[in-house]
Design a protein around this motif. Structure first.
Motif, PDB file in Angstrom:
ATOM      1  N   ILE A   6      -4.855  -3.462  -9.771  1.00 59.95           N
ATOM      2  CA  ILE A   6      -4.124  -4.362  -8.869  1.00 59.95           C
ATOM      3  C   ILE A   6      -5.130  -4.967  -7.900  1.00 59.95           C
ATOM      4  O   ILE A   6      -5.855  -4.237  -7.223  1.00 59.95           O
ATOM      5  N   ASP A   7      -5.204  -6.276  -7.863  1.00 56.03           N
ATOM      6  CA  ASP A   7      -6.159  -6.953  -6.992  1.00 56.03           C
ATOM      7  C   ASP A   7      -5.439  -8.074  -6.243  1.00 56.03           C
ATOM      8  O   ASP A   7      -4.973  -9.033  -6.854  1.00 56.03           O
ATOM      9  N   SER A  65       7.882  -6.831  -7.304  1.00 55.16           N
ATOM     10  CA  SER A  65       8.388  -6.710  -8.685  1.00 55.16           C
ATOM     11  C   SER A  65       7.234  -6.725  -9.692  1.00 55.16           C
ATOM     12  O   SER A  65       7.307  -6.075 -10.734  1.00 55.16           O
ATOM     13  N   LEU A  66       6.124  -7.426  -9.359  1.00 55.69           N
ATOM     14  CA  LEU A  66       4.960  -7.440 -10.246  1.00 55.69           C
ATOM     15  C   LEU A  66       4.289  -6.060 -10.260  1.00 55.69           C
ATOM     16  O   LEU A  66       3.911  -5.547 -11.310  1.00 55.69           O
ATOM     17  N   VAL A  67       4.151  -5.469  -9.069  1.00 50.06           N
ATOM     18  CA  VAL A  67       3.539  -4.141  -8.955  1.00 50.06           C
ATOM     19  C   VAL A  67       4.421  -3.107  -9.648  1.00 50.06           C
ATOM     20  O   VAL A  67       3.951  -2.249 -10.401  1.00 50.06           O
ATOM     21  N   GLU A  68       5.722  -3.218  -9.404  1.00 49.00           N
ATOM     22  CA  GLU A  68       6.685  -2.297 -10.032  1.00 49.00           C
ATOM     23  C   GLU A  68       6.601  -2.338 -11.557  1.00 49.00           C
ATOM     24  O   GLU A  68       6.575  -1.304 -12.221  1.00 49.00           O
ATOM     25  N   ARG A 115       0.838  -1.208   0.000  1.00 48.59           N
ATOM     26  CA  ARG A 115       0.000   0.000   0.000  1.00 48.59           C
ATOM     27  C   ARG A 115       0.875   1.261   0.000  1.00 48.59           C
ATOM     28  O   ARG A 115       0.641   2.193  -0.757  1.00 48.59           O
ATOM     29  N   ASN A 116       1.916   1.275   0.842  1.00 48.64           N
ATOM     30  CA  ASN A 116       2.835   2.425   0.888  1.00 48.64           C
ATOM     31  C   ASN A 116       3.513   2.643  -0.462  1.00 48.64           C
ATOM     32  O   ASN A 116       3.658   3.767  -0.933  1.00 48.64           O
ATOM     33  N   TYR A 117       3.934   1.542  -1.066  1.00 41.32           N
ATOM     34  CA  TYR A 117       4.611   1.644  -2.360  1.00 41.32           C
ATOM     35  C   TYR A 117       3.673   2.238  -3.418  1.00 41.32           C
ATOM     36  O   TYR A 117       4.049   3.141  -4.171  1.00 41.32           O
ATOM     37  N   ILE A 118       2.432   1.737  -3.443  1.00 37.49           N
ATOM     38  CA  ILE A 118       1.464   2.220  -4.432  1.00 37.49           C
ATOM     39  C   ILE A 118       1.175   3.706  -4.216  1.00 37.49           C
ATOM     40  O   ILE A 118       1.095   4.478  -5.174  1.00 37.49           O
ATOM     41  N   GLU A 119       1.049   4.117  -2.958  1.00 42.46           N
ATOM     42  CA  GLU A 119       0.794   5.538  -2.672  1.00 42.46           C
ATOM     43  C   GLU A 119       1.963   6.401  -3.147  1.00 42.46           C
ATOM     44  O   GLU A 119       1.777   7.514  -3.635  1.00 42.46           O
ATOM     45  N   LEU A 120       3.165   5.862  -2.999  1.00 43.83           N
ATOM     46  CA  LEU A 120       4.361   6.570  -3.457  1.00 43.83           C
ATOM     47  C   LEU A 120       4.323   6.743  -4.979  1.00 43.83           C
ATOM     48  O   LEU A 120       4.642   7.810  -5.507  1.00 43.83           O
TER      49      LEU A 120
END
Length: 195
Positions: free
Chosen positions: A126-127, A106-109, A70-75
């Motif tokens: 993203i789910d 790595s998938l989210v990135e 969640r933090n990464y996505i917000e960033l």
């Protein structure tokens, strides 16, 4: 033991690559929005805490791992152009089930790296959900392939992930990824129970 040393090595390869991308994002932010850059530095310090401390354990609780994602996505959201649609669904009350750390990053990135065009409508879905001992991650994004020179390690990230899954969850995971027309879809399912 050799497998443990190899796992540690795989994790350590992941971190600098991930950090470099995040620092590049903050560097770009500083130029046009100091307040957002400040928020981003706070998010990054939370991420670092996870990577430096929690990630040194072989397993972390799912709720901590979801906080990290969640933090990464917000960033990443801070820097997205207006024409990008971002839909995120994470478990609302993730359990304290133990999972290997940094499996999904790595998938989210990759979704952010290849799913966003500077000038064309783009989307990232993203789910991640937890159901009856199975952790499922489905990511779908518009696909704008980078040139060879600009790939900056996404292949390394995927290869590392597959290697880690094979070592930690042999016979207990399913991973599919590929391009379908203009979209790219990734599916990772992990059976967290020992059955």
């Amino acid at each position: 033991s050799r497998p443990e040393a190899e796992l540690k090595n795989l994790r350590n390869q992941l971190n600098p690559h991930f950090l470099l991308n995040t620092l590049n994002n903050i560097y770009a932010l500083i130029a046009f929005d100091a307040d957002k850059a400040q928020t981003a530095v706070q998010e990054l310090s939370r991420l670092l805490r996870h990577v430096l401390y929690d990630n040194q354990q072989n397993f972390v609780t799912l709720d901590k791992e979801m906080d990290f994602i969640r933090n990464y996505i917000e960033l990443m959201r801070i820097r997205l152009p207006r024409h990008v649609r971002l839909d995120v669904s994470l478990p609302e009350n993730p359990s304290h089930t133990l999972v290997a750390p940094l499996l999904f990053i790595s998938l989210v990135e990759n979704a952010f790296k290849h799913g966003v065009s500077n000038d064309r409508p783009s989307f990232i879905d993203i789910d991640i959900r937890e159901e009856e001992g199975v952790l499922a991650c489905r990511i779908e994004n518009s696909f704008f392939p980078k040139s060879e020179a600009d790939r900056s390690g996404s292949g390394i990230g995927l290869a590392n992930l597959c290697r880690r899954l094979e070592m930690i969850y042999p016979g207990r995971y399913e991973m599919k990824y590929g391009q379908h027309g203009d979209t790219y879809e990734t599916l990772l399912r992990i059976n967290l129970t020992d059955r």
